[in-house]
Design a protein around this motif. Structure first.
Motif, PDB file in Angstrom:
ATOM      1  N   ALA A  23       9.741  12.934  -0.738  1.00 36.82           N
ATOM      2  CA  ALA A  23       8.846  13.483  -1.757  1.00 36.82           C
ATOM      3  C   ALA A  23       8.037  14.660  -1.247  1.00 36.82           C
ATOM      4  O   ALA A  23       7.531  15.462  -2.045  1.00 36.82           O
ATOM      5  CB  ALA A  23       7.899  12.386  -2.250  1.00 36.82           C
ATOM      6  N   SER A  62       9.632  10.647 -10.110  1.00 38.25           N
ATOM      7  CA  SER A  62      10.376  11.208  -8.980  1.00 38.25           C
ATOM      8  C   SER A  62      10.338  10.310  -7.755  1.00 38.25           C
ATOM      9  O   SER A  62      11.193  10.416  -6.882  1.00 38.25           O
ATOM     10  CB  SER A  62       9.793  12.578  -8.616  1.00 38.25           C
ATOM     11  OG  SER A  62       8.530  12.421  -7.991  1.00 38.25           O
ATOM     12  N   TYR A  85       7.313  10.205  -6.039  1.00 39.93           N
ATOM     13  CA  TYR A  85       6.191  10.729  -5.263  1.00 39.93           C
ATOM     14  C   TYR A  85       5.062   9.713  -5.150  1.00 39.93           C
ATOM     15  O   TYR A  85       4.536   9.470  -4.068  1.00 39.93           O
ATOM     16  CB  TYR A  85       5.662  12.024  -5.884  1.00 39.93           C
ATOM     17  CG  TYR A  85       4.381  12.506  -5.241  1.00 39.93           C
ATOM     18  CD1 TYR A  85       4.423  13.328  -4.123  1.00 39.93           C
ATOM     19  CD2 TYR A  85       3.130  12.111  -5.726  1.00 39.93           C
ATOM     20  CE1 TYR A  85       3.253  13.759  -3.511  1.00 39.93           C
ATOM     21  CE2 TYR A  85       1.959  12.532  -5.114  1.00 39.93           C
ATOM     22  CZ  TYR A  85       2.021  13.346  -4.013  1.00 39.93           C
ATOM     23  OH  TYR A  85       0.863  13.752  -3.398  1.00 39.93           O
ATOM     24  N   TYR A 113       3.476   8.279  -1.816  1.00 41.89           N
ATOM     25  CA  TYR A 113       2.088   8.589  -1.484  1.00 41.89           C
ATOM     26  C   TYR A 113       1.297   7.313  -1.215  1.00 41.89           C
ATOM     27  O   TYR A 113       0.479   7.257  -0.282  1.00 41.89           O
ATOM     28  CB  TYR A 113       1.451   9.380  -2.620  1.00 41.89           C
ATOM     29  CG  TYR A 113       0.022   9.817  -2.359  1.00 41.89           C
ATOM     30  CD1 TYR A 113      -0.248  11.051  -1.782  1.00 41.89           C
ATOM     31  CD2 TYR A 113      -1.055   8.992  -2.680  1.00 41.89           C
ATOM     32  CE1 TYR A 113      -1.560  11.461  -1.528  1.00 41.89           C
ATOM     33  CE2 TYR A 113      -2.364   9.387  -2.426  1.00 41.89           C
ATOM     34  CZ  TYR A 113      -2.613  10.618  -1.857  1.00 41.89           C
ATOM     35  OH  TYR A 113      -3.909  11.005  -1.614  1.00 41.89           O
ATOM     36  N   PHE A 153       6.893  20.027  -1.896  1.00 42.71           N
ATOM     37  CA  PHE A 153       7.159  18.809  -2.653  1.00 42.71           C
ATOM     38  C   PHE A 153       8.539  18.878  -3.306  1.00 42.71           C
ATOM     39  O   PHE A 153       9.046  19.961  -3.615  1.00 42.71           O
ATOM     40  CB  PHE A 153       6.116  18.617  -3.769  1.00 42.71           C
ATOM     41  CG  PHE A 153       4.698  18.658  -3.302  1.00 42.71           C
ATOM     42  CD1 PHE A 153       4.165  17.603  -2.570  1.00 42.71           C
ATOM     43  CD2 PHE A 153       3.887  19.749  -3.561  1.00 42.71           C
ATOM     44  CE1 PHE A 153       2.860  17.639  -2.116  1.00 42.71           C
ATOM     45  CE2 PHE A 153       2.581  19.795  -3.124  1.00 42.71           C
ATOM     46  CZ  PHE A 153       2.055  18.738  -2.398  1.00 42.71           C
ATOM     47  N   GLY A 208      10.839  18.284  -6.615  1.00 42.33           N
ATOM     48  CA  GLY A 208      10.604  18.415  -8.044  1.00 42.33           C
ATOM     49  C   GLY A 208      11.873  18.838  -8.740  1.00 42.33           C
ATOM     50  O   GLY A 208      12.937  18.937  -8.112  1.00 42.33           O
ATOM     51  N   ASP A 218       5.334  12.424 -11.838  1.00 48.24           N
ATOM     52  CA  ASP A 218       4.377  11.746 -10.958  1.00 48.24           C
ATOM     53  C   ASP A 218       4.078  12.570  -9.716  1.00 48.24           C
ATOM     54  O   ASP A 218       3.333  12.140  -8.850  1.00 48.24           O
ATOM     55  CB  ASP A 218       4.910  10.373 -10.549  1.00 48.24           C
ATOM     56  CG  ASP A 218       6.231  10.434  -9.781  1.00 48.24           C
ATOM     57  OD1 ASP A 218       6.871  11.512  -9.757  1.00 48.24           O
ATOM     58  OD2 ASP A 218       6.629   9.403  -9.209  1.00 48.24           O
ATOM     59  N   HIS A 219       4.634  13.760  -9.618  1.00 49.51           N
ATOM     60  CA  HIS A 219       4.486  14.593  -8.433  1.00 49.51           C
ATOM     61  C   HIS A 219       3.551  15.774  -8.709  1.00 49.51           C
ATOM     62  O   HIS A 219       3.213  16.053  -9.860  1.00 49.51           O
ATOM     63  CB  HIS A 219       5.862  15.065  -7.943  1.00 49.51           C
ATOM     64  CG  HIS A 219       6.797  15.518  -9.029  1.00 49.51           C
ATOM     65  ND1 HIS A 219       7.160  14.720 -10.094  1.00 49.51           N
ATOM     66  CD2 HIS A 219       7.435  16.705  -9.229  1.00 49.51           C
ATOM     67  CE1 HIS A 219       7.983  15.380 -10.877  1.00 49.51           C
ATOM     68  NE2 HIS A 219       8.153  16.583 -10.386  1.00 49.51           N
ATOM     69  N   GLU A 267       1.206  16.655 -14.385  1.00 50.31           N
ATOM     70  CA  GLU A 267       1.477  16.379 -12.975  1.00 50.31           C
ATOM     71  C   GLU A 267       0.610  15.231 -12.486  1.00 50.31           C
ATOM     72  O   GLU A 267      -0.459  14.953 -13.052  1.00 50.31           O
ATOM     73  CB  GLU A 267       1.217  17.648 -12.145  1.00 50.31           C
ATOM     74  CG  GLU A 267       2.187  18.767 -12.464  1.00 50.31           C
ATOM     75  CD  GLU A 267       1.700  20.148 -12.065  1.00 50.31           C
ATOM     76  OE1 GLU A 267       2.554  21.014 -11.856  1.00 50.31           O
ATOM     77  OE2 GLU A 267       0.471  20.360 -11.977  1.00 50.31           O
TER      78      GLU A 267
END
Length: 319
Positions: free
Chosen positions: A168, A200, A202, A206, A225, A227, A248-249, A277
């Protein structure tokens, strides 16, 4: 609703590439949200079957004191008002430090230095003899909100099932071919005017990091990142199908951009398409998998700040 063919863009031949300026009039501030007609929303509301509601909002303070892109962290001042047993608080935060809708003042065509429908920095800031205005402010979206049929493409779950790796935090592209494969695997039908959500992976990645790892990534400039891919094919698919999109990124598209243009330029400044985002799609992905339903009713009301650049989404998916 009839829209120009993608091949017919740019609509304003004197403007930047791929623009749809003037489609809804020279003073329009809704862009592709014009696709969310009353009849579109009425049809979308039929997705409500059980009344289950899932929030897609990441907490405003989720990134703590180190948001990406050097943005200001959320700060709360909480205080009592003696002698009464009463509390007030004051919030200070960058509107893009957590879940956000990018508004039409956020990202313009970089080379041409213009925003949606030809709005300039001078129009926004009131410089070089122009009066400061609220043109293209995100408050225009609050009157009717971003309400319609939402679809989740859970790329992360699909990718895990495929046994494919994904980083990610490295610049890499989620291809249109893969997104279409996700839709097929889920049995998801895309309809014109949908609000597209892409998980995605992310947020899942995270949430596994410790503070030291997050801090180390903050030192990487520019940040990188995964995407969606930057391609003509991806743009065409977005143009032909959706009223808004979110992931989600942090950057929607692969970042930094791998082209001499970015999706942000075309979608925000060219079409007026909201880009969301850092939406928290973890609970949504879990519910969709458990129920085998990836379509739902979406209700989001951006904050009514007439001159605003961006806004927390205040968003629910309703099943």
């Amino acid at each position: 609703m009839s829209i120009p063919k993608f091949a017919d863009l740019p609509l304003d031949k004197s403007g930047p590439h791929h623009n749809a300026w003037g489609l809804y009039g020279p003073n329009d501030q809704l862009g592709t949200l014009n696709r969310l007609t009353d009849s579109t929303v009425t049809t979308a509301a039929k997705e409500v079957k059980t009344g289950t509601r899932v929030s897609l909002n990441w907490p405003l303070d989720a990134q703590g004191d180190i948001p990406f892109f050097g943005r200001q962290a959320f700060h709360q001042e909480l205080y009592q008002k003696p002698p009464r047993i009463v509390n007030d608080d004051v919030w200070t935060f960058n509107t893009q430090s957590s879940s956000q809708w990018d508004g039409l003042r956020h990202f313009g065509y970089q080379r041409e230095k213009v925003f949606y429908n030809g709005v300039t920095l001078d129009d926004i800031h009131g410089t070089n003899g122009k009066e400061r205005s609220c043109v293209n402010g995100i408050g225009a979206w609050s009157e009717k909100g971003i309400v319609g049929r939402g679809v989740l493409l859970d790329y992360h779950a699909w990718r895990v099932e495929q046994g494919r790796s994904h980083d990610a935090f490295t610049t890499s592209a989620i291809s249109l071919e893969d997104l279409k494969a996700v839709a097929k695997a889920q049995g998801t039908e895309i309809r014109f005017g949908d609000i597209l959500l892409v998980r995605s992976g992310y947020m899942d990645a995270y949430n596994r990091l410790n503070k030291e790892e997050v801090s180390a990534m903050m030192g990487k400039q520019p940040p990188s990142f995964a995407g969606v891919e930057q391609s003509e094919e991806m743009l065409q698919w977005m143009w032909e199908n959706f009223a808004a999109c979110a992931g989600d990124h942090p950057s929607w598209e692969a970042w930094p951009t791998q082209k001499d243009w970015s999706c942000h330029e075309v979608m925000l400044a060219g079409w007026g398409m909201p880009i969301g985002e850092l939406f928290d799609l973890e609970a949504l992905g879990k519910h969709c998998k458990e129920t085998s339903r990836y379509e739902f009713f979406v209700v989001s009301e951006p904050t009514n700040v007439p001159s605003g650049v961006a806004s927390p989404p205040n968003i629910l998916a309703i099943f």
